[in-house]
Design a protein around this motif. Sequence first.
Motif, PDB file in Angstrom:
ATOM      1  N   SER A  55      55.855  58.860  45.355  1.00  0.00           N
ATOM      2  CA  SER A  55      55.237  57.826  46.196  1.00  0.00           C
ATOM      3  C   SER A  55      53.714  57.918  46.145  1.00  0.00           C
ATOM      4  O   SER A  55      53.033  56.898  46.190  1.00  0.00           O
ATOM      5  CB  SER A  55      55.748  57.909  47.640  1.00  0.00           C
ATOM      6  N   GLY A  56      53.169  59.122  46.023  1.00  0.00           N
ATOM      7  CA  GLY A  56      51.715  59.274  45.893  1.00  0.00           C
ATOM      8  C   GLY A  56      51.190  58.663  44.602  1.00  0.00           C
ATOM      9  O   GLY A  56      50.173  57.954  44.599  1.00  0.00           O
ATOM     10  N   LEU A  57      51.879  58.919  43.492  1.00  0.00           N
ATOM     11  CA  LEU A  57      51.478  58.325  42.207  1.00  0.00           C
ATOM     12  C   LEU A  57      51.593  56.805  42.234  1.00  0.00           C
ATOM     13  O   LEU A  57      50.705  56.096  41.744  1.00  0.00           O
ATOM     14  CB  LEU A  57      52.321  58.897  41.071  1.00  0.00           C
ATOM     15  N   LEU A  58      52.691  56.315  42.791  1.00  0.00           N
ATOM     16  CA  LEU A  58      52.876  54.868  42.861  1.00  0.00           C
ATOM     17  C   LEU A  58      51.871  54.216  43.818  1.00  0.00           C
ATOM     18  O   LEU A  58      51.418  53.099  43.571  1.00  0.00           O
ATOM     19  CB  LEU A  58      54.307  54.538  43.263  1.00  0.00           C
ATOM     20  N   ALA A  59      51.519  54.923  44.897  1.00  0.00           N
ATOM     21  CA  ALA A  59      50.501  54.391  45.815  1.00  0.00           C
ATOM     22  C   ALA A  59      49.151  54.281  45.104  1.00  0.00           C
ATOM     23  O   ALA A  59      48.417  53.303  45.291  1.00  0.00           O
ATOM     24  CB  ALA A  59      50.379  55.273  47.055  1.00  0.00           C
ATOM     25  N   ALA A  60      48.827  55.276  44.278  1.00  0.00           N
ATOM     26  CA  ALA A  60      47.581  55.220  43.505  1.00  0.00           C
ATOM     27  C   ALA A  60      47.623  54.068  42.503  1.00  0.00           C
ATOM     28  O   ALA A  60      46.638  53.335  42.336  1.00  0.00           O
ATOM     29  CB  ALA A  60      47.343  56.546  42.793  1.00  0.00           C
ATOM     30  N   GLY A  61      48.760  53.891  41.839  1.00  0.00           N
ATOM     31  CA  GLY A  61      48.902  52.772  40.908  1.00  0.00           C
ATOM     32  C   GLY A  61      48.775  51.438  41.601  1.00  0.00           C
ATOM     33  O   GLY A  61      48.125  50.512  41.098  1.00  0.00           O
ATOM     34  N   GLU A  62      49.392  51.326  42.786  1.00  0.00           N
ATOM     35  CA  GLU A  62      49.311  50.083  43.548  1.00  0.00           C
ATOM     36  C   GLU A  62      47.882  49.819  44.013  1.00  0.00           C
ATOM     37  O   GLU A  62      47.434  48.669  44.036  1.00  0.00           O
ATOM     38  CB  GLU A  62      50.245  50.142  44.755  1.00  0.00           C
ATOM     39  N   PHE A  63      47.149  50.876  44.340  1.00  0.00           N
ATOM     40  CA  PHE A  63      45.759  50.723  44.768  1.00  0.00           C
ATOM     41  C   PHE A  63      44.958  49.990  43.699  1.00  0.00           C
ATOM     42  O   PHE A  63      44.194  49.075  44.008  1.00  0.00           O
ATOM     43  CB  PHE A  63      45.140  52.102  45.056  1.00  0.00           C
ATOM     44  N   PHE A  64      45.134  50.367  42.446  1.00  0.00           N
ATOM     45  CA  PHE A  64      44.373  49.737  41.375  1.00  0.00           C
ATOM     46  C   PHE A  64      44.956  48.387  40.960  1.00  0.00           C
ATOM     47  O   PHE A  64      44.211  47.440  40.720  1.00  0.00           O
ATOM     48  CB  PHE A  64      44.276  50.681  40.169  1.00  0.00           C
ATOM     49  N   ALA A  65      46.277  48.279  40.882  1.00  0.00           N
ATOM     50  CA  ALA A  65      46.901  47.017  40.474  1.00  0.00           C
ATOM     51  C   ALA A  65      46.590  45.910  41.472  1.00  0.00           C
ATOM     52  O   ALA A  65      46.456  44.743  41.091  1.00  0.00           O
ATOM     53  CB  ALA A  65      48.410  47.194  40.339  1.00  0.00           C
ATOM     54  N   ASP A  66      46.459  46.272  42.732  1.00  0.00           N
ATOM     55  CA  ASP A  66      46.255  45.273  43.776  1.00  0.00           C
ATOM     56  C   ASP A  66      44.836  44.722  43.812  1.00  0.00           C
ATOM     57  O   ASP A  66      44.568  43.767  44.527  1.00  0.00           O
ATOM     58  CB  ASP A  66      46.612  45.901  45.130  1.00  0.00           C
ATOM     59  N   LYS A  67      43.937  45.304  43.060  1.00  0.00           N
ATOM     60  CA  LYS A  67      42.546  44.843  43.056  1.00  0.00           C
ATOM     61  C   LYS A  67      42.285  43.801  41.975  1.00  0.00           C
ATOM     62  O   LYS A  67      41.208  43.231  41.910  1.00  0.00           O
ATOM     63  CB  LYS A  67      41.579  46.018  42.835  1.00  0.00           C
ATOM     64  N   ILE A  68      43.257  43.532  41.134  1.00  0.00           N
ATOM     65  CA  ILE A  68      43.061  42.612  40.006  1.00  0.00           C
ATOM     66  C   ILE A  68      43.744  41.285  40.320  1.00  0.00           C
ATOM     67  O   ILE A  68      44.969  41.240  40.461  1.00  0.00           O
ATOM     68  CB  ILE A  68      43.643  43.211  38.707  1.00  0.00           C
ATOM     69  N   PRO A  69      42.955  40.195  40.454  1.00  0.00           N
ATOM     70  CA  PRO A  69      43.565  38.889  40.732  1.00  0.00           C
ATOM     71  C   PRO A  69      44.591  38.526  39.658  1.00  0.00           C
ATOM     72  O   PRO A  69      44.374  38.725  38.479  1.00  0.00           O
ATOM     73  CB  PRO A  69      42.376  37.929  40.702  1.00  0.00           C
ATOM     74  N   GLY A  70      45.695  38.005  40.084  1.00  0.00           N
ATOM     75  CA  GLY A  70      46.769  37.658  39.163  1.00  0.00           C
ATOM     76  C   GLY A  70      47.757  38.802  39.011  1.00  0.00           C
ATOM     77  O   GLY A  70      48.956  38.622  39.179  1.00  0.00           O
ATOM     78  N   VAL A  71      47.246  39.990  38.702  1.00  0.00           N
ATOM     79  CA  VAL A  71      48.111  41.172  38.603  1.00  0.00           C
ATOM     80  C   VAL A  71      48.702  41.469  39.974  1.00  0.00           C
ATOM     81  O   VAL A  71      49.875  41.819  40.087  1.00  0.00           O
ATOM     82  CB  VAL A  71      47.326  42.394  38.063  1.00  0.00           C
ATOM     83  N   ASP A  72      47.887  41.284  41.029  1.00  0.00           N
ATOM     84  CA  ASP A  72      48.383  41.567  42.380  1.00  0.00           C
ATOM     85  C   ASP A  72      49.524  40.635  42.767  1.00  0.00           C
ATOM     86  O   ASP A  72      50.485  41.045  43.411  1.00  0.00           O
ATOM     87  CB  ASP A  72      47.261  41.513  43.409  1.00  0.00           C
ATOM     88  N   SER A  73      49.462  39.375  42.327  1.00  0.00           N
ATOM     89  CA  SER A  73      50.548  38.437  42.637  1.00  0.00           C
ATOM     90  C   SER A  73      51.823  38.822  41.896  1.00  0.00           C
ATOM     91  O   SER A  73      52.922  38.764  42.453  1.00  0.00           O
ATOM     92  CB  SER A  73      50.151  37.009  42.270  1.00  0.00           C
TER      93      SER A  73
END
Length: 193
Positions: A55-73
Motif C-alpha cells: 500500500s505504501g508503494l501504491l500510494a507513492a505511485g498514486e501520488f505521482f500519477a494523480d498529478k498528470i492531467p488525463g492520467v489521473d482520470s
Amino acid sequence: MTDAHLFAIGVVLAWLAGIRVYLTVFGVGLAGFFGWLDLPQALQVTASPWVLGVSGLLAAGEFFADKIPGVDSGWDLLHTLLRVPAGAFLAAATLSPDGQLGAGALAAGAGVALTSHVLKSGSRALLNTSPEPISNWTASITEDAATIGGLALVFAHPWIALGLVVLISITVALLLWWVWRMLFRRTPKPGPI
C-alpha cells in the motif's frame, strides 16, 4: 470506543478510501503497526508488513500519477473497481468486533466510498478541461492533505471528522452541480423576427 464512535470512524475511512485508497490503507496499517491505535480484529491485516509495503508503494505511485492531467482520470476510472470494495471493507472491518463483516456495513461502506469517488472523479474531470496543470496539481495535493488530515482527525475526534466529511461532500456536490449547469446551460433559441 462505543459502537457510535466506530460507526463514525468506519464511514470516514470508507469516504477516504474513495479519495485515496492506498494512502488510507497505509495510514490505518501504520497506526496499527506502531501501536498508535488498537485496530479491530478484521482491520489488523492492514498492519501486516506486506500490506504496509504494497500500500505504501501504491500510494507513492498514486501520488505521482494523480498529478498528470488525463492520467489521473484514467487512474480514477481504473480504481473505481478497487476504491469501492476497499471502502466497504474498511467500514465493515471497523464495525466488526469478532472479525465477521456484516452485509449492511459492507453496503454502507461501499455507498460512502462510491459517493466520495464520484465527487472526486467528477471534480477532476471538470478541472482537466482547463489548459493549465496548476489547478490539477492543487486539487491533487489538497486530496493528499485531506486524506492525511482526515486519518489523523478521525481517530482523535470521529464526530468532527464525520461532520466535516458530510459538509465537504454536500459542498462539492452542490459546486459540481452549479458548474455543470453553467457549462451546459441551454442558450435560448432566437425567435422569429
